[in-house]
Scaffold this motif. Structure first.
Motif, PDB file in Angstrom:
ATOM      1  N   CYS A  22      39.995  38.165  37.511  1.00  0.00           N
ATOM      2  CA  CYS A  22      41.216  37.434  37.869  1.00  0.00           C
ATOM      3  C   CYS A  22      40.948  36.750  39.205  1.00  0.00           C
ATOM      4  CB  CYS A  22      42.395  38.382  37.963  1.00  0.00           C
ATOM      5  SG  CYS A  22      43.897  37.621  38.626  1.00  0.00           S
ATOM      6  N   ALA A  23      40.844  35.438  39.168  1.00  0.00           N
ATOM      7  CA  ALA A  23      40.622  34.661  40.380  1.00  0.00           C
ATOM      8  C   ALA A  23      41.966  34.302  40.995  1.00  0.00           C
ATOM      9  CB  ALA A  23      39.837  33.402  40.055  1.00  0.00           C
ATOM     10  N   ALA A  24      42.146  34.671  42.250  1.00  0.00           N
ATOM     11  CA  ALA A  24      43.426  34.486  42.930  1.00  0.00           C
ATOM     12  C   ALA A  24      43.325  33.395  43.993  1.00  0.00           C
ATOM     13  CB  ALA A  24      43.867  35.796  43.571  1.00  0.00           C
ATOM     14  N   SER A  25      44.418  32.668  44.178  1.00  0.00           N
ATOM     15  CA  SER A  25      44.482  31.653  45.224  1.00  0.00           C
ATOM     16  C   SER A  25      45.926  31.431  45.631  1.00  0.00           C
ATOM     17  CB  SER A  25      43.859  30.337  44.740  1.00  0.00           C
ATOM     18  OG  SER A  25      44.545  29.845  43.617  1.00  0.00           O
ATOM     19  N   GLY A  26      46.122  30.837  46.801  1.00  0.00           N
ATOM     20  CA  GLY A  26      47.461  30.493  47.263  1.00  0.00           C
ATOM     21  C   GLY A  26      48.160  31.584  48.050  1.00  0.00           C
ATOM     22  N   PHE A  27      47.477  32.677  48.303  1.00  0.00           N
ATOM     23  CA  PHE A  27      48.034  33.747  49.127  1.00  0.00           C
ATOM     24  C   PHE A  27      46.878  34.537  49.711  1.00  0.00           C
ATOM     25  CE2 PHE A  27      47.413  37.542  46.375  1.00  0.00           C
ATOM     26  CZ  PHE A  27      47.056  36.918  45.181  1.00  0.00           C
ATOM     27  N   LEU A  28      47.189  35.379  50.708  1.00  0.00           N
ATOM     28  CA  LEU A  28      46.142  36.151  51.353  1.00  0.00           C
ATOM     29  C   LEU A  28      45.818  37.369  50.496  1.00  0.00           C
ATOM     30  CD1 LEU A  28      44.336  36.285  53.796  1.00  0.00           C
ATOM     31  CD2 LEU A  28      46.120  37.548  55.007  1.00  0.00           C
ATOM     32  N   PHE A  29      44.834  37.184  49.642  1.00  0.00           N
ATOM     33  CA  PHE A  29      44.514  38.175  48.603  1.00  0.00           C
ATOM     34  C   PHE A  29      44.307  39.571  49.187  1.00  0.00           C
ATOM     35  CE2 PHE A  29      43.004  39.462  44.538  1.00  0.00           C
ATOM     36  CZ  PHE A  29      41.885  40.249  44.717  1.00  0.00           C
ATOM     37  N   SER A  30      43.610  39.664  50.291  1.00  0.00           N
ATOM     38  CA  SER A  30      43.254  40.980  50.845  1.00  0.00           C
ATOM     39  C   SER A  30      44.457  41.749  51.383  1.00  0.00           C
ATOM     40  CB  SER A  30      42.215  40.812  51.946  1.00  0.00           C
ATOM     41  OG  SER A  30      42.723  39.994  52.979  1.00  0.00           O
ATOM     42  N   THR A  69      38.087  50.683  34.728  1.00  0.00           N
ATOM     43  CA  THR A  69      37.878  50.732  36.170  1.00  0.00           C
ATOM     44  C   THR A  69      38.355  49.437  36.796  1.00  0.00           C
ATOM     45  OG1 THR A  69      35.919  52.139  35.889  1.00  0.00           O
ATOM     46  CG2 THR A  69      36.207  51.052  38.018  1.00  0.00           C
ATOM     47  N   ILE A  70      39.330  49.558  37.684  1.00  0.00           N
ATOM     48  CA  ILE A  70      39.825  48.395  38.409  1.00  0.00           C
ATOM     49  C   ILE A  70      39.084  48.309  39.743  1.00  0.00           C
ATOM     50  CG2 ILE A  70      41.741  49.679  39.463  1.00  0.00           C
ATOM     51  CD1 ILE A  70      43.430  47.113  39.260  1.00  0.00           C
ATOM     52  N   SER A  71      38.757  47.089  40.142  1.00  0.00           N
ATOM     53  CA  SER A  71      38.083  46.889  41.417  1.00  0.00           C
ATOM     54  C   SER A  71      38.437  45.493  41.944  1.00  0.00           C
ATOM     55  CB  SER A  71      36.565  47.042  41.275  1.00  0.00           C
ATOM     56  OG  SER A  71      36.050  46.075  40.386  1.00  0.00           O
ATOM     57  N   ARG A  72      38.057  45.240  43.173  1.00  0.00           N
ATOM     58  CA  ARG A  72      38.344  43.944  43.754  1.00  0.00           C
ATOM     59  C   ARG A  72      37.259  43.552  44.746  1.00  0.00           C
ATOM     60  NH1 ARG A  72      44.000  44.563  46.285  1.00  0.00           N
ATOM     61  NH2 ARG A  72      43.619  42.425  47.041  1.00  0.00           N
ATOM     62  N   ASP A  73      37.106  42.250  44.923  1.00  0.00           N
ATOM     63  CA  ASP A  73      36.204  41.701  45.929  1.00  0.00           C
ATOM     64  C   ASP A  73      37.042  40.785  46.800  1.00  0.00           C
ATOM     65  OD1 ASP A  73      34.345  40.298  47.445  1.00  0.00           O
ATOM     66  OD2 ASP A  73      32.865  40.268  45.842  1.00  0.00           O
ATOM     67  N   ASN A  74      37.445  41.289  47.944  1.00  0.00           N
ATOM     68  CA  ASN A  74      38.337  40.512  48.809  1.00  0.00           C
ATOM     69  C   ASN A  74      37.642  39.278  49.393  1.00  0.00           C
ATOM     70  OD1 ASN A  74      40.509  42.163  48.317  1.00  0.00           O
ATOM     71  ND2 ASN A  74      40.258  43.374  50.193  1.00  0.00           N
ATOM     72  N   ALA A  75      36.341  39.310  49.505  1.00  0.00           N
ATOM     73  CA  ALA A  75      35.615  38.136  49.998  1.00  0.00           C
ATOM     74  C   ALA A  75      35.632  37.004  48.978  1.00  0.00           C
ATOM     75  CB  ALA A  75      34.177  38.519  50.333  1.00  0.00           C
ATOM     76  N   LYS A  76      35.765  37.363  47.700  1.00  0.00           N
ATOM     77  CA  LYS A  76      35.781  36.361  46.634  1.00  0.00           C
ATOM     78  C   LYS A  76      37.169  36.132  46.054  1.00  0.00           C
ATOM     79  CE  LYS A  76      31.025  37.198  45.099  1.00  0.00           C
ATOM     80  NZ  LYS A  76      30.152  37.573  43.949  1.00  0.00           N
ATOM     81  N   ASN A  77      38.177  36.815  46.622  1.00  0.00           N
ATOM     82  CA  ASN A  77      39.560  36.689  46.114  1.00  0.00           C
ATOM     83  C   ASN A  77      39.623  36.945  44.608  1.00  0.00           C
ATOM     84  OD1 ASN A  77      40.337  36.046  48.683  1.00  0.00           O
ATOM     85  ND2 ASN A  77      40.718  33.889  48.273  1.00  0.00           N
ATOM     86  N   THR A  78      38.951  37.986  44.169  1.00  0.00           N
ATOM     87  CA  THR A  78      38.850  38.248  42.745  1.00  0.00           C
ATOM     88  C   THR A  78      39.128  39.717  42.433  1.00  0.00           C
ATOM     89  OG1 THR A  78      37.234  36.473  42.504  1.00  0.00           O
ATOM     90  CG2 THR A  78      37.393  38.052  40.700  1.00  0.00           C
ATOM     91  N   LEU A  79      39.894  39.908  41.396  1.00  0.00           N
ATOM     92  CA  LEU A  79      40.222  41.222  40.861  1.00  0.00           C
ATOM     93  C   LEU A  79      39.454  41.406  39.555  1.00  0.00           C
ATOM     94  CD1 LEU A  79      42.254  43.713  41.022  1.00  0.00           C
ATOM     95  CD2 LEU A  79      43.709  42.353  39.503  1.00  0.00           C
TER      96      LEU A  79
END
Length: 117
Positions: A22-30, A69-79
């Protein structure tokens, strides 16, 4: 504007694996907890997994514990959602979700997961 774009779904055989993104944009993902939901035909949308802002804590529905398993990469704004040992009952549209302060609740368009037996 807030956007959530899911990808990675597909048709897989029972026992197979997928990784949804899930690629996120338009808000501060982290700064926001994130979640994955799913909705099967004729059923209500259900919460599958959630993750904290830093990714240091997760929660899962009982039906998926040990397989998802849920995970995230805050540097890539991706869930992400890693799904192993897929079962036919996992067939559903999968959505990512965020509740952004002062803006509201947002959903992606969904990515379809279909599991054949």
């Amino acid at each position: 504007q807030v956007q959530l774009v899911e990808s990675g779904g597909g048709l897989v055989q029972s026992g197979g694996s997928l990784r949804l993104s899930c690629a996120a944009s338009g808000f501060l993902f982290s700064s926001y907890p994130m979640s994955w939901y799913r909705q099967a035909p004729g059923k209500e949308r259900e919460l599958v997994a959630s993750i904290t802002r830093a990714g240091d804590s997760t929660n899962y529905a009982d039906s998926v514990k040990g397989r998802f398993t849920i995970s995230r990469d805050n540097a890539k704004n991706t869930l992400y959602l890693r799904i192993n040992s897929l079962k036919p009952e996992d067939t559903a549209m999968y959505y990512c979700y965020v509740n952004v302060y002062f803006k509201g609740v947002y959903w992606g368009q969904g990515t379809q997961v279909t599991v054949s037996s």
